[in-house]
Design a protein around this motif. Structure first.
Motif, mmCIF file in Angstrom:
data_model
loop_
_atom_site.group_PDB
_atom_site.id
_atom_site.type_symbol
_atom_site.label_atom_id
_atom_site.label_comp_id
_atom_site.label_asym_id
_atom_site.label_seq_id
_atom_site.Cartn_x
_atom_site.Cartn_y
_atom_site.Cartn_z
ATOM 1 N N ALA A 228 9.874 5.294 9.709
ATOM 2 C CA ALA A 228 11.478 5.155 10.181
ATOM 3 C C ALA A 228 12.168 5.197 8.940
ATOM 4 C CB ALA A 228 11.391 3.734 10.720
ATOM 5 N N ALA A 229 11.834 4.508 7.720
ATOM 6 C CA ALA A 229 12.684 4.527 6.588
ATOM 7 C C ALA A 229 12.937 5.823 6.283
ATOM 8 C CB ALA A 229 12.070 3.786 5.445
ATOM 9 N N ILE A 230 11.928 6.769 6.135
ATOM 10 C CA ILE A 230 12.297 8.101 5.668
ATOM 11 C C ILE A 230 13.214 8.807 6.703
ATOM 12 C CG2 ILE A 230 10.858 10.457 5.635
ATOM 13 C CD1 ILE A 230 8.212 8.784 4.954
ATOM 14 N N MET A 231 13.003 8.721 7.968
ATOM 15 C CA MET A 231 13.904 9.442 8.750
ATOM 16 C C MET A 231 15.504 8.982 8.603
ATOM 17 S SD MET A 231 13.691 9.694 12.844
ATOM 18 C CE MET A 231 14.664 8.394 13.486
ATOM 19 N N VAL A 232 15.645 7.570 8.623
ATOM 20 C CA VAL A 232 17.125 7.137 8.441
ATOM 21 C C VAL A 232 17.507 7.594 7.330
ATOM 22 C CG1 VAL A 232 18.346 4.932 8.251
ATOM 23 C CG2 VAL A 232 16.623 4.914 9.916
ATOM 24 N N SER A 233 16.850 7.502 6.112
ATOM 25 C CA SER A 233 17.327 7.954 4.804
ATOM 26 C C SER A 233 17.611 9.515 4.877
ATOM 27 C CB SER A 233 16.189 7.779 3.513
ATOM 28 O OG SER A 233 16.660 8.435 2.521
ATOM 29 N N TYR A 234 16.820 10.423 5.386
ATOM 30 C CA TYR A 234 17.082 11.722 5.530
ATOM 31 C C TYR A 234 18.185 12.061 6.615
ATOM 32 C CZ TYR A 234 16.369 16.512 7.128
ATOM 33 O OH TYR A 234 16.618 17.756 7.382
ATOM 34 N N PHE A 235 18.510 11.200 7.521
ATOM 35 C CA PHE A 235 19.648 11.431 8.374
ATOM 36 C C PHE A 235 21.040 10.949 7.854
ATOM 37 C CE2 PHE A 235 18.342 11.597 13.154
ATOM 38 C CZ PHE A 235 17.251 12.418 12.841
ATOM 39 N N LEU A 236 20.988 9.922 7.053
ATOM 40 C CA LEU A 236 22.181 9.447 6.085
ATOM 41 C C LEU A 236 22.520 10.642 5.280
ATOM 42 C CD1 LEU A 236 24.363 7.691 5.681
ATOM 43 C CD2 LEU A 236 22.718 6.479 4.166
ATOM 44 N N ASN B 20 18.233 0.735 -2.274
ATOM 45 C CA ASN B 20 16.960 0.007 -1.713
ATOM 46 C C ASN B 20 17.195 -0.062 -0.056
ATOM 47 O OD1 ASN B 20 14.623 -1.492 -1.394
ATOM 48 N ND2 ASN B 20 15.343 -3.209 -2.579
ATOM 49 N N ILE B 21 16.083 0.017 0.501
ATOM 50 C CA ILE B 21 16.091 -0.093 1.994
ATOM 51 C C ILE B 21 15.386 -1.436 2.400
ATOM 52 C CG2 ILE B 21 15.402 0.831 3.962
ATOM 53 C CD1 ILE B 21 15.416 3.610 2.810
ATOM 54 N N LEU B 22 16.143 -2.428 3.069
ATOM 55 C CA LEU B 22 15.448 -3.582 3.415
ATOM 56 C C LEU B 22 15.316 -3.617 5.090
ATOM 57 C CD1 LEU B 22 17.687 -5.662 0.956
ATOM 58 C CD2 LEU B 22 15.252 -4.990 0.682
ATOM 59 N N PHE B 23 14.552 -4.603 5.275
ATOM 60 C CA PHE B 23 14.131 -4.776 7.078
ATOM 61 C C PHE B 23 14.330 -5.933 7.388
ATOM 62 C CE2 PHE B 23 11.737 -1.344 4.877
ATOM 63 C CZ PHE B 23 12.083 -0.440 5.396
ATOM 64 N N ASP B 24 14.564 -6.147 8.486
ATOM 65 C CA ASP B 24 14.655 -7.688 8.983
ATOM 66 C C ASP B 24 13.188 -8.309 9.087
ATOM 67 O OD1 ASP B 24 16.667 -9.517 10.512
ATOM 68 O OD2 ASP B 24 14.804 -9.623 11.569
ATOM 69 N N LEU B 25 13.180 -9.548 8.780
ATOM 70 C CA LEU B 25 12.031 -10.119 9.002
ATOM 71 C C LEU B 25 10.990 -10.029 10.104
ATOM 72 C CD1 LEU B 25 10.142 -12.336 7.323
ATOM 73 C CD2 LEU B 25 11.343 -13.945 8.270
ATOM 74 N N SER B 26 11.816 -9.594 11.258
ATOM 75 C CA SER B 26 10.965 -9.270 12.677
ATOM 76 C C SER B 26 10.463 -8.131 12.575
ATOM 77 C CB SER B 26 12.192 -9.632 13.657
ATOM 78 O OG SER B 26 13.232 -8.663 13.515
ATOM 79 N N ALA B 27 10.770 -7.178 11.583
ATOM 80 C CA ALA B 27 10.438 -5.694 11.598
ATOM 81 C C ALA B 27 8.964 -5.331 12.270
ATOM 82 C CB ALA B 27 10.593 -5.089 10.458
ATOM 83 N N VAL C 185 0.911 -1.132 -0.178
ATOM 84 C CA VAL C 185 -0.011 0.063 -0.237
ATOM 85 C C VAL C 185 0.939 1.420 -0.098
ATOM 86 C CG1 VAL C 185 -1.746 1.419 1.237
ATOM 87 C CG2 VAL C 185 -2.042 -1.188 1.283
ATOM 88 N N ASN C 186 1.929 1.364 0.917
ATOM 89 C CA ASN C 186 2.408 2.598 0.979
ATOM 90 C C ASN C 186 4.007 2.554 0.337
ATOM 91 O OD1 ASN C 186 1.023 3.937 2.480
ATOM 92 N ND2 ASN C 186 1.771 3.116 4.457
ATOM 93 N N TYR C 187 4.129 1.289 -0.603
ATOM 94 C CA TYR C 187 5.449 1.222 -1.323
ATOM 95 C C TYR C 187 5.800 2.630 -2.153
ATOM 96 C CZ TYR C 187 9.564 -0.024 -3.912
ATOM 97 O OH TYR C 187 10.593 -0.141 -4.454
ATOM 98 N N LEU D 90 9.504 4.676 -1.968
ATOM 99 C CA LEU D 90 9.967 4.962 -3.323
ATOM 100 C C LEU D 90 10.436 6.408 -3.220
ATOM 101 C CD1 LEU D 90 11.576 3.520 -5.738
ATOM 102 C CD2 LEU D 90 9.228 3.919 -6.829
ATOM 103 N N SER D 91 9.500 7.129 -3.309
ATOM 104 C CA SER D 91 9.745 8.593 -3.458
ATOM 105 C C SER D 91 10.460 9.377 -2.222
ATOM 106 C CB SER D 91 8.317 9.337 -3.897
ATOM 107 O OG SER D 91 7.426 9.284 -2.569
ATOM 108 N N LYS D 92 9.941 8.996 -1.011
ATOM 109 C CA LYS D 92 10.678 9.697 0.051
ATOM 110 C C LYS D 92 11.947 9.165 1.010
ATOM 111 C CE LYS D 92 6.326 11.471 1.229
ATOM 112 N NZ LYS D 92 5.088 11.833 2.477
ATOM 113 N N CYS D 93 12.372 7.851 0.405
ATOM 114 C CA CYS D 93 13.511 7.191 1.040
ATOM 115 C C CYS D 93 14.625 6.971 -0.118
ATOM 116 C CB CYS D 93 13.193 6.079 1.618
ATOM 117 S SG CYS D 93 12.043 6.330 3.105
#
Length: 186
Positions: free
Chosen positions: A167-175, A148-155, A78-80, A84-87
Protein backbone atom coordinates in the motif's frame (compact mmCIF):
# COMPACT_ATOMS: atom_id res chain seq x y z
CA UNK A 1 -17.35 -6.93 4.69
CA UNK A 2 -18.81 -3.74 3.28
CA UNK A 3 -19.87 -2.34 6.63
CA UNK A 4 -16.62 -3.31 8.37
CA UNK A 5 -14.55 -1.63 5.65
CA UNK A 6 -16.64 1.53 5.30
CA UNK A 7 -17.83 0.50 1.83
CA UNK A 8 -21.40 0.39 0.49
CA UNK A 9 -23.19 -2.76 -0.59
CA UNK A 10 -25.75 -2.41 -3.39
CA UNK A 11 -27.88 -5.52 -2.92
CA UNK A 12 -29.83 -4.89 -6.15
CA UNK A 13 -26.68 -5.21 -8.25
CA UNK A 14 -24.72 -7.37 -5.79
CA UNK A 15 -21.88 -4.83 -5.88
CA UNK A 16 -19.63 -3.53 -3.13
CA UNK A 17 -18.70 0.09 -3.85
CA UNK A 18 -15.52 1.48 -2.27
CA UNK A 19 -13.56 4.70 -2.61
CA UNK A 20 -9.77 4.69 -2.99
CA UNK A 21 -7.40 7.55 -3.87
CA UNK A 22 -10.26 9.63 -5.22
CA UNK A 23 -11.59 6.79 -7.40
CA UNK A 24 -14.71 4.70 -6.88
CA UNK A 25 -14.60 0.97 -7.53
CA UNK A 26 -17.31 -1.61 -8.01
CA UNK A 27 -16.57 -5.11 -6.72
CA UNK A 28 -18.93 -7.77 -8.00
CA UNK A 29 -20.00 -9.98 -5.11
CA UNK A 30 -19.28 -12.85 -4.64
CA UNK A 31 -16.96 -13.15 -7.68
CA UNK A 32 -14.59 -10.37 -6.59
CA UNK A 33 -14.16 -8.79 -10.04
CA UNK A 34 -13.20 -5.13 -9.62
CA UNK A 35 -13.86 -2.27 -12.06
CA UNK A 36 -13.68 1.50 -11.98
CA UNK A 37 -17.21 2.66 -11.21
CA UNK A 38 -19.33 2.89 -14.34
CA UNK A 39 -16.74 1.40 -16.69
CA UNK A 40 -15.32 -1.88 -17.91
CA UNK A 41 -11.77 -0.82 -16.99
CA UNK A 42 -9.96 -2.56 -14.19
CA UNK A 43 -7.33 -1.11 -11.87
CA UNK A 44 -3.82 -2.55 -11.73
CA UNK A 45 -3.57 -6.01 -10.18
CA UNK A 46 -1.87 -4.76 -6.99
CA UNK A 47 -4.69 -2.26 -6.41
CA UNK A 48 -7.28 -5.02 -6.90
CA UNK A 49 -5.37 -7.30 -4.52
CA UNK A 50 -5.21 -4.56 -1.86
CA UNK A 51 -8.93 -3.86 -2.16
CA UNK A 52 -9.83 -7.53 -1.65
CA UNK A 53 -7.29 -7.90 1.15
CA UNK A 54 -8.67 -4.79 2.88
CA UNK A 55 -12.28 -5.94 2.65
CA UNK A 56 -11.51 -9.46 3.85
CA UNK A 57 -9.52 -8.25 6.88
CA UNK A 58 -11.60 -5.19 7.87
CA UNK A 59 -13.04 -5.46 11.38
CA UNK A 60 -14.72 -2.01 11.75
CA UNK A 61 -12.07 -0.70 14.15
CA UNK A 62 -12.36 3.09 14.10
CA UNK A 63 -9.49 5.27 12.93
CA UNK A 64 -7.60 6.13 16.12
CA UNK A 65 -5.82 9.27 14.81
CA UNK A 66 -2.51 8.24 16.37
CA UNK A 67 0.28 8.03 13.80
CA UNK A 68 2.89 5.30 13.92
CA UNK A 69 5.84 4.46 11.72
CA UNK A 70 6.12 1.31 9.66
CA UNK A 71 8.56 -0.10 12.23
CA UNK A 72 5.83 0.12 14.88
CA UNK A 73 3.48 -2.12 12.91
CA UNK A 74 3.20 -5.82 13.65
CA UNK A 75 6.58 -7.23 12.40
CA UNK A 76 7.34 -3.86 10.78
CA UNK A 77 11.07 -3.89 11.46
CA UNK A 78 11.53 -6.78 9.04
CA UNK A 79 10.46 -4.89 5.90
CA UNK A 80 11.53 -1.39 6.85
CA UNK A 81 14.41 -1.36 4.33
CA UNK A 82 11.84 -1.98 1.55
CA UNK A 83 9.68 0.94 2.73
CA UNK A 84 12.74 3.14 2.83
CA UNK A 85 14.03 2.21 -0.64
CA UNK A 86 10.69 1.85 -2.46
CA UNK A 87 8.60 4.61 -0.82
CA UNK A 88 10.50 7.18 1.19
CA UNK A 89 13.64 7.51 -0.96
CA UNK A 90 11.60 8.01 -4.17
CA UNK A 91 9.57 10.75 -2.46
CA UNK A 92 12.81 12.48 -1.44
CA UNK A 93 14.35 12.07 -4.91
CA UNK A 94 11.28 13.18 -6.88
CA UNK A 95 9.52 15.79 -4.76
CA UNK A 96 11.85 17.57 -2.32
CA UNK A 97 13.07 20.06 -4.94
CA UNK A 98 9.52 20.98 -5.96
CA UNK A 99 7.05 23.67 -4.94
CA UNK A 100 5.16 23.03 -1.69
CA UNK A 101 1.93 24.33 -3.23
CA UNK A 102 2.28 22.11 -6.30
CA UNK A 103 2.95 19.04 -4.16
CA UNK A 104 -0.13 19.83 -2.07
CA UNK A 105 -2.24 20.16 -5.24
CA UNK A 106 -1.02 16.75 -6.43
CA UNK A 107 -1.96 15.29 -3.02
CA UNK A 108 -5.43 16.79 -3.29
CA UNK A 109 -5.91 15.01 -6.62
CA UNK A 110 -5.55 11.75 -4.66
CA UNK A 111 -8.36 12.96 -2.35
CA UNK A 112 -5.94 13.84 0.46
CA UNK A 113 -6.55 16.24 3.28
CA UNK A 114 -3.69 18.67 3.91
CA UNK A 115 -2.70 18.85 7.56
CA UNK A 116 -0.13 20.53 9.79
CA UNK A 117 3.15 18.97 10.87
CA UNK A 118 5.60 19.35 7.97
CA UNK A 119 6.17 21.46 4.86
CA UNK A 120 3.74 19.05 3.24
CA UNK A 121 1.61 16.81 5.43
CA UNK A 122 -1.07 14.92 3.52
CA UNK A 123 -3.45 12.32 4.91
CA UNK A 124 -4.35 10.09 1.99
CA UNK A 125 -7.15 7.55 2.38
CA UNK A 126 -6.18 4.52 0.39
CA UNK A 127 -9.44 3.06 1.72
CA UNK A 128 -12.20 4.51 3.91
CA UNK A 129 -10.65 3.23 7.13
CA UNK A 130 -7.03 3.06 6.03
CA UNK A 131 -5.26 6.44 5.84
CA UNK A 132 -1.55 6.94 5.19
CA UNK A 133 0.11 10.21 6.13
CA UNK A 134 2.93 11.47 3.95
CA UNK A 135 5.19 14.09 5.49
CA UNK A 136 7.76 16.03 3.49
CA UNK A 137 10.29 18.45 4.93
CA UNK A 138 11.94 20.28 2.05
CA UNK A 139 15.02 21.49 3.92
CA UNK A 140 17.22 24.41 2.99
CA UNK A 141 20.89 25.30 2.57
CA UNK A 142 21.71 24.09 6.09
CA UNK A 143 19.34 21.16 6.62
CA UNK A 144 18.80 18.28 4.23
CA UNK A 145 15.15 17.53 3.36
CA UNK A 146 13.45 14.30 4.36
CA UNK A 147 10.23 12.35 4.03
CA UNK A 148 8.23 9.82 5.96
CA UNK A 149 5.09 7.72 5.57
CA UNK A 150 3.08 7.13 8.72
CA UNK A 151 0.08 4.94 9.45
CA UNK A 152 -2.85 5.06 11.82
CA UNK A 153 -2.52 2.87 14.90
CA UNK A 154 -5.51 0.89 13.55
CA UNK A 155 -3.69 -0.05 10.30
CA UNK A 156 -3.14 -3.74 11.10
CA UNK A 157 -6.90 -4.16 11.59
CA UNK A 158 -7.29 -3.58 7.84
CA UNK A 159 -4.12 -4.86 6.19
CA UNK A 160 -1.35 -7.14 7.36
CA UNK A 161 2.14 -5.64 7.42
CA UNK A 162 3.13 -7.14 4.04
CA UNK A 163 0.05 -5.58 2.44
CA UNK A 164 0.77 -2.26 4.18
CA UNK A 165 4.20 -2.39 2.53
CA UNK A 166 2.51 -2.74 -0.89
CA UNK A 167 0.00 0.00 0.00
CA UNK A 168 2.79 2.43 0.89
CA UNK A 169 4.68 1.64 -2.32
CA UNK A 170 1.53 2.22 -4.37
CA UNK A 171 0.57 5.51 -2.71
CA UNK A 172 4.11 6.86 -2.98
CA UNK A 173 4.25 5.89 -6.67
CA UNK A 174 0.81 7.37 -7.39
CA UNK A 175 1.72 10.67 -5.71
CA UNK A 176 4.93 10.96 -7.70
CA UNK A 177 3.12 10.09 -10.96
CA UNK A 178 0.28 12.51 -10.17
CA UNK A 179 2.83 15.27 -9.64
CA UNK A 180 4.56 14.41 -12.91
CA UNK A 181 1.25 14.41 -14.81
CA UNK A 182 0.37 17.81 -13.44
CA UNK A 183 3.70 19.60 -13.64
CA UNK A 184 6.27 17.77 -15.74
CA UNK A 185 4.37 17.01 -18.93
CA UNK A 186 5.74 18.46 -22.14
Amino acid sequence: MSKNGGAIFDSNQSIIRIKSLGQVFDIKHPEGNIYFNGSKHRPAWNWRWLILHYLSRADATPIIDKLISYRELEHGNVNYPAILSKCIDPLVKNLLQESVEQIKKACLMLDASIEQGADVCAKIHLFPRFPLTIKLWLGDNEIKGSANILFDLSANHYLDTEAINEAAIMVSYFLIKQYELMYRTI
